[in-house]
Design a protein around this motif. Sequence first.
Motif, PDB file in Angstrom:
ATOM      1  N   GLU A 272      33.121  35.987 -80.591  1.00 23.53           N
ATOM      2  CA  GLU A 272      34.448  36.858 -80.341  1.00 23.53           C
ATOM      3  C   GLU A 272      34.098  37.826 -79.370  1.00 23.53           C
ATOM      4  O   GLU A 272      33.006  38.443 -79.249  1.00 23.53           O
ATOM      5  N   GLY A 273      34.955  37.771 -78.271  1.00 21.93           N
ATOM      6  CA  GLY A 273      34.772  38.888 -77.294  1.00 21.93           C
ATOM      7  C   GLY A 273      34.349  38.401 -75.962  1.00 21.93           C
ATOM      8  O   GLY A 273      33.894  39.133 -74.936  1.00 21.93           O
ATOM      9  N   MET A 274      33.597  36.998 -75.895  1.00 20.80           N
ATOM     10  CA  MET A 274      32.989  36.677 -74.906  1.00 20.80           C
ATOM     11  C   MET A 274      33.756  35.340 -74.588  1.00 20.80           C
ATOM     12  O   MET A 274      33.897  34.405 -75.088  1.00 20.80           O
ATOM     13  N   SER A 275      34.063  35.463 -73.031  1.00 22.16           N
ATOM     14  CA  SER A 275      34.688  34.375 -72.535  1.00 22.16           C
ATOM     15  C   SER A 275      33.881  33.407 -72.022  1.00 22.16           C
ATOM     16  O   SER A 275      32.414  33.679 -71.624  1.00 22.16           O
ATOM     17  N   TYR A 276      34.098  32.052 -71.476  1.00 18.67           N
ATOM     18  CA  TYR A 276      33.251  31.176 -70.787  1.00 18.67           C
ATOM     19  C   TYR A 276      32.885  31.584 -69.501  1.00 18.67           C
ATOM     20  O   TYR A 276      31.855  31.331 -68.987  1.00 18.67           O
ATOM     21  N   ALA A 277      33.881  32.584 -68.547  1.00 21.57           N
ATOM     22  CA  ALA A 277      33.488  33.058 -67.583  1.00 21.57           C
ATOM     23  C   ALA A 277      32.428  34.071 -67.457  1.00 21.57           C
ATOM     24  O   ALA A 277      31.615  33.896 -66.783  1.00 21.57           O
ATOM     25  N   ASP A 278      32.280  34.814 -68.620  1.00 23.89           N
ATOM     26  CA  ASP A 278      31.094  35.751 -68.924  1.00 23.89           C
ATOM     27  C   ASP A 278      29.913  34.874 -69.121  1.00 23.89           C
ATOM     28  O   ASP A 278      28.929  35.359 -68.403  1.00 23.89           O
ATOM     29  N   TYR A 279      30.015  33.794 -69.911  1.00 20.39           N
ATOM     30  CA  TYR A 279      28.759  33.367 -70.377  1.00 20.39           C
ATOM     31  C   TYR A 279      28.539  32.540 -69.046  1.00 20.39           C
ATOM     32  O   TYR A 279      26.959  32.326 -68.901  1.00 20.39           O
ATOM     33  N   ALA A 280      29.367  32.047 -67.976  1.00 19.24           N
ATOM     34  CA  ALA A 280      28.967  31.136 -67.112  1.00 19.24           C
ATOM     35  C   ALA A 280      28.159  32.104 -65.992  1.00 19.24           C
ATOM     36  O   ALA A 280      27.247  31.934 -65.289  1.00 19.24           O
ATOM     37  N   HIS A 281      28.952  33.322 -65.710  1.00 15.03           N
ATOM     38  CA  HIS A 281      28.489  34.274 -64.677  1.00 15.03           C
ATOM     39  C   HIS A 281      26.867  34.902 -65.027  1.00 15.03           C
ATOM     40  O   HIS A 281      26.144  35.066 -64.217  1.00 15.03           O
ATOM     41  N   ARG A 282      26.696  35.004 -66.504  1.00  9.62           N
ATOM     42  CA  ARG A 282      25.557  35.795 -66.724  1.00  9.62           C
ATOM     43  C   ARG A 282      24.248  34.655 -66.513  1.00  9.62           C
ATOM     44  O   ARG A 282      23.241  35.253 -66.499  1.00  9.62           O
ATOM     45  N   GLY A 283      24.489  33.206 -66.680  1.00 11.84           N
ATOM     46  CA  GLY A 283      23.695  32.587 -66.643  1.00 11.84           C
ATOM     47  C   GLY A 283      23.216  31.659 -65.423  1.00 11.84           C
ATOM     48  O   GLY A 283      22.032  31.074 -65.230  1.00 11.84           O
ATOM     49  N   ALA A 284      24.211  31.593 -64.642  1.00 14.24           N
ATOM     50  CA  ALA A 284      24.077  30.553 -63.393  1.00 14.24           C
ATOM     51  C   ALA A 284      22.896  30.843 -62.365  1.00 14.24           C
ATOM     52  O   ALA A 284      21.971  29.927 -62.288  1.00 14.24           O
ATOM     53  N   TYR A 285      22.770  32.102 -62.074  1.00 17.71           N
ATOM     54  CA  TYR A 285      21.762  32.337 -61.117  1.00 17.71           C
ATOM     55  C   TYR A 285      20.310  32.608 -61.670  1.00 17.71           C
ATOM     56  O   TYR A 285      19.367  32.022 -61.097  1.00 17.71           O
ATOM     57  N   PRO A 286      20.259  33.304 -62.695  1.00 18.33           N
ATOM     58  CA  PRO A 286      18.935  33.489 -63.485  1.00 18.33           C
ATOM     59  C   PRO A 286      18.250  31.963 -63.885  1.00 18.33           C
ATOM     60  O   PRO A 286      17.068  32.117 -63.854  1.00 18.33           O
ATOM     61  N   LEU A 287      19.173  31.243 -64.417  1.00 19.75           N
ATOM     62  CA  LEU A 287      18.519  29.848 -64.541  1.00 19.75           C
ATOM     63  C   LEU A 287      17.965  29.267 -63.473  1.00 19.75           C
ATOM     64  O   LEU A 287      17.129  28.275 -63.865  1.00 19.75           O
ATOM     65  N   ILE A 288      18.532  29.211 -62.186  1.00 21.90           N
ATOM     66  CA  ILE A 288      18.071  28.844 -61.205  1.00 21.90           C
ATOM     67  C   ILE A 288      16.732  29.151 -60.881  1.00 21.90           C
ATOM     68  O   ILE A 288      15.872  28.627 -60.381  1.00 21.90           O
ATOM     69  N   VAL A 289      16.425  30.575 -61.070  1.00 21.43           N
ATOM     70  CA  VAL A 289      15.407  31.172 -60.605  1.00 21.43           C
ATOM     71  C   VAL A 289      14.218  30.602 -61.771  1.00 21.43           C
ATOM     72  O   VAL A 289      13.157  30.482 -61.468  1.00 21.43           O
ATOM     73  N   THR A 290      14.708  30.573 -62.938  1.00 22.31           N
ATOM     74  CA  THR A 290      13.848  29.883 -64.082  1.00 22.31           C
ATOM     75  C   THR A 290      13.422  28.502 -63.696  1.00 22.31           C
ATOM     76  O   THR A 290      12.103  28.178 -63.850  1.00 22.31           O
ATOM     77  N   ALA A 291      14.409  27.793 -63.053  1.00 21.99           N
ATOM     78  CA  ALA A 291      14.005  26.426 -62.640  1.00 21.99           C
ATOM     79  C   ALA A 291      12.648  26.567 -61.483  1.00 21.99           C
ATOM     80  O   ALA A 291      11.965  25.514 -61.536  1.00 21.99           O
TER      81      ALA A 291
END
Length: 510
Positions: A272-291
């Motif tokens: 509750e309180g978290m949208s898919y946009a928030d979930y997407a925005h926080r993860g897109a770029y850090p996960l590429i750095v991880t890869a």
Amino acid sequence: MSEIVEKSPSPWTQPTAAVAAATALVVAFGDLLLFDVEPGLNLFVFTLGIAAVLAALAAAGRPGPALLAFAAATVLALPLLETPSLPGLLLAALGLAAATLVVSDLLPPRFEQAPGALLRFGLLAPFRLLADILDRRAAASVDRPPRRLLRSLLAWVLPVAFGLVFIMLFAAANPLIEVAISWVQADVVLHLLSPVRLVFWLVLAAAIWPLLRPRLLPARSPMPVANAAPAAESAWFGEAAILRSLLVFNALFAVQTLLDLAFLWGGIALPEGMSYADYAHRGAYPLIVTALLAAGFVLAAMRRDGPGDRSPLTRALVYAWIGQNVLLCLSSILRLDLYVQVYSLTELRLAAGIWMALVACGLVLILLRIWLRRSNAWLVASNLLALLVALYASALVDFSALIARFNVEHSREISGEGPPLDLEYLARLGPTVIPALDSYIVRMDERSVRYRHAASVRRSLAARALREPTDARSWSWRQQRLVDYVAQRPIAIGSSAPQNRGGVINQQRP
């Protein structure tokens, strides 16, 4: 220790006089096409002209490579026919570099060696003209004293000075000569010999000369060391450390992979309180750095004949980890897509999606490199080939029009979901968004404020499109298609029930 490995002389050699004459010809051709003219078709024609000169110089002794070189340069220059762009210029330059290496037999036969040869050519090319001039001056100074050259130049002072005096006297005595001299306009001569133009000629000559007289930087290869003892295995990056690292990394990535499978791919509701946009925005770029970090670790751990490469268990864990990283990249692309659905598509977000796809492709190539036991040089060449394909596609695709179509179709006014269409951003993308904007306007109520705003933006963009330069040298296929489209639809669309007659949409002005 290392030693310099000299490249054998190229069988394709031309006399200096022939190369100088060809360079002067191409510089004159470039001046006619490019100087003080906006870019367009002239870039494509100029590239073909250089390729034709290359092929002509090589055709006598090597007709097969000459045709191949011309074809390669033409194919890589085709995006410039669509529209002038930085990716198109890079591709055309790459095509000419590859063409000159083909006709000079300097392109290595092995796929993984080609990037190195192109790099060695590119690093040396900017200095070739100056280096050759200095070499010839040094050779001349050995054969003839500088005083002899100076005396030769001074010997021209007297004939030139008296020749000018005689021309002035003949002009005073003969009206025909006076008329002929009057045709030589001083402002035309000064414009032709302006400092800017002279610099332009020098830059063109410096770019063309190495194509006609190619040479590679010497390559270095390690000297074999006899009876070398095997290096001791590192305690912190040996087989045990690599194996334990892969176990930990696979476990950590498994948690992230399961969460993405549940929330992104499985559709499970977020907290509750978290949208898919928030979930997407926080993860897109850090996960590429991880890869990317994961790719670096794999390359270091799985170096040929290293401790990781010898262990079947380590190889299996590496395959599993790379698979999780590929899924991570795909999840990042899905995250970006979810974010775009909420906040619309922009050039930066589209570039991020392309970058994520390239990272995923690079990870797959790492997997193939380990599976096929290829070298790192093969991996670099394969990644550069993937980048070349992406660059070629990018040079042909009109991203402004693509972004506009996507944002129109997913705008709140059209689809009922997503953000309202950002008309100011579409205006900044340029006139090629007009067809997408038209599809938006015809579905709007012409009494609404949004309709009037969109029509105003459309009229402004149409005026910009029709004000584009009409010089044939600046023509591009993309611009011509846009001008034809705007000419067939001169008015900014009109009723809620438009009628198409003869390709023109009837309109009632707002």
